[in-house]
Design an enzyme around this catalytic site. Structure first.
Site, PDB file in Angstrom:
ATOM      1  N   SER A 145      -6.038  -8.707 -23.158  1.00  0.00           N
ATOM      2  CA  SER A 145      -5.586  -8.026 -24.370  1.00  0.00           C
ATOM      3  C   SER A 145      -6.707  -8.024 -25.420  1.00  0.00           C
ATOM      4  O   SER A 145      -7.794  -7.503 -25.167  1.00  0.00           O
ATOM      5  CB  SER A 145      -4.310  -8.685 -24.885  1.00  0.00           C
ATOM      6  OG  SER A 145      -3.677  -7.884 -25.843  1.00  0.00           O
TER       7      SER A 145
ATOM      8  N   ASP B  34       2.484  -0.021 -20.458  1.00  0.00           N
ATOM      9  CA  ASP B  34       1.597  -0.613 -21.466  1.00  0.00           C
ATOM     10  C   ASP B  34       0.876   0.505 -22.206  1.00  0.00           C
ATOM     11  O   ASP B  34       0.257   1.377 -21.571  1.00  0.00           O
ATOM     12  CB  ASP B  34       0.592  -1.540 -20.771  1.00  0.00           C
ATOM     13  CG  ASP B  34      -0.344  -2.259 -21.729  1.00  0.00           C
ATOM     14  OD1 ASP B  34      -0.180  -2.130 -22.956  1.00  0.00           O
ATOM     15  OD2 ASP B  34      -1.250  -2.966 -21.242  1.00  0.00           O
TER      16      ASP B  34
ATOM     17  N   HIS C 184       2.520  -5.106 -20.489  1.00  0.00           N
ATOM     18  CA  HIS C 184       1.487  -5.801 -21.252  1.00  0.00           C
ATOM     19  C   HIS C 184       1.862  -7.268 -21.467  1.00  0.00           C
ATOM     20  O   HIS C 184       2.980  -7.598 -21.856  1.00  0.00           O
ATOM     21  CB  HIS C 184       1.264  -5.141 -22.611  1.00  0.00           C
ATOM     22  CG  HIS C 184       0.083  -5.698 -23.336  1.00  0.00           C
ATOM     23  ND1 HIS C 184      -1.198  -5.297 -23.066  1.00  0.00           N
ATOM     24  CD2 HIS C 184      -0.020  -6.667 -24.280  1.00  0.00           C
ATOM     25  CE1 HIS C 184      -2.036  -5.980 -23.826  1.00  0.00           C
ATOM     26  NE2 HIS C 184      -1.350  -6.821 -24.570  1.00  0.00           N
TER      27      HIS C 184
END
Length: 275
Positions: free
Chosen positions: A58, A215, A245
């Site tokens: 991320s 995501d 995600h």
């Protein structure tokens, strides 16, 4: 992970928002990495200098990619990463209407408006800009600062048809150039590594990128994989149709989800085979 790979795992405790904003997180990660890459430090931890990877997930994937790019341009480095591994990385703030942003705009864990607010926090910006960012006013055709970057993030040519589906680009004719004036970091490759020039991409190490269908950031990773591949870098794009995600953190009971276990195992398998 350390045992599985017979490797030393180092986690950089970079400072966070709101204590500091960009570019301090980048500087923290870069300083720590360059320190660790010194031969005497590697020897202290019994690290094989030919088996070094930089990785992150991320926002950490953003920093890993940006640090890798910066290291590749440092002529004084004697030891360089062999690999980079990016887990559902966030790589651009140029276009908040890629197919994955449109498809997953209300997806739990990371809906589009939350991701935009994260960017505003990172840049110490004003939340009043959120709607203009959402409709791409900051990169409209009349925003001169953004024009040179448009070709580097053209998802109509970088994404396969299976990801483009029937989505249409959102490109404003007239926008708000003052947004870039207020937040120039929106176009700073240290914050948005997907916008790096091809000459930098050519210098990147062998790369693994994991993306998830559910995501908003899916297309960030897919486009970076394609740009790296076009630049001659060996890339593995590991896409999971049924994952979301942040799913890799869900590997321990009682939240030991199959999505977390399969993504983690695939990631470690690639590192084991390539490190």
């Amino acid at each position: 992970m350390a045992e599985s790979l017979n490797a030393v795992v180092v986690s950089v405790e970079y400072r966070l928002v709101p204590e500091v904003c960009f570019p301090e997180q980048f500087h923290d990660a870069l300083r720590a990495t360059k320190h660790f890459l010194q031969p005497d430090v590697l020897a202290q931890y019994s690290v094989d200098p030919s088996r070094i990877a930089i990785s992150g997930d991320s926002a950490g994937g953003n920093l890993a990619a940006a640090v890798c790019q910066q290291l590749s341009k440092d002529e004084h480095l004697t030891i360089r990463p062999k690999l980079q591994a990016l887990i559902y990385p966030v790589l651009q703030a140029f276009d908040f209407n890629t197919p994955s942003y449109q498809q997953n705009m209300n997806m739990p864990v990371l809906p589009r408006y939350v991701m935009i607010n994260y960017w505003i926090d990172y840049f110490n910006g004003n939340y009043d800009l959120a709607h203009s960012l959402l409709i791409n006013n900051h990169t409209a055709l009349d925003v001169g600062q953004a024009l040179s970057f448009r070709g580097r993030l053209n998802w109509t040519s970088l994404l396969p048809s299976s990801f483009k589906k029937n989505y249409k680009p959102v490109i404003q004719t007239t926008g708000k150039a003052e947004i870039i004036q207020q937040i120039p970091a929106l176009l700073d490759v240290r914050a948005v590594p997907l916008l790096a020039e091809n000459e930098t991409l050519q210098l990147q190490p062998k790369t693994y990128i994991l993306t998830c269908e559910n995501d908003v950031l899916r297309d960030d990773g897919v486009m970076y994989a394609k740009r790296l591949e076009n630049a001659g870098v060996e890339v593995t794009l590991d896409h999971f149709d049924d994952c979301f995600h942040g799913c890799m953190i869900f590997t321990i009971w009682p939240t030991d989800f199959s999505a977390g276990i399969q993504t983690r195992n695939s990631y470690i398998k690639w590192l084991d085979e390539n490190l």
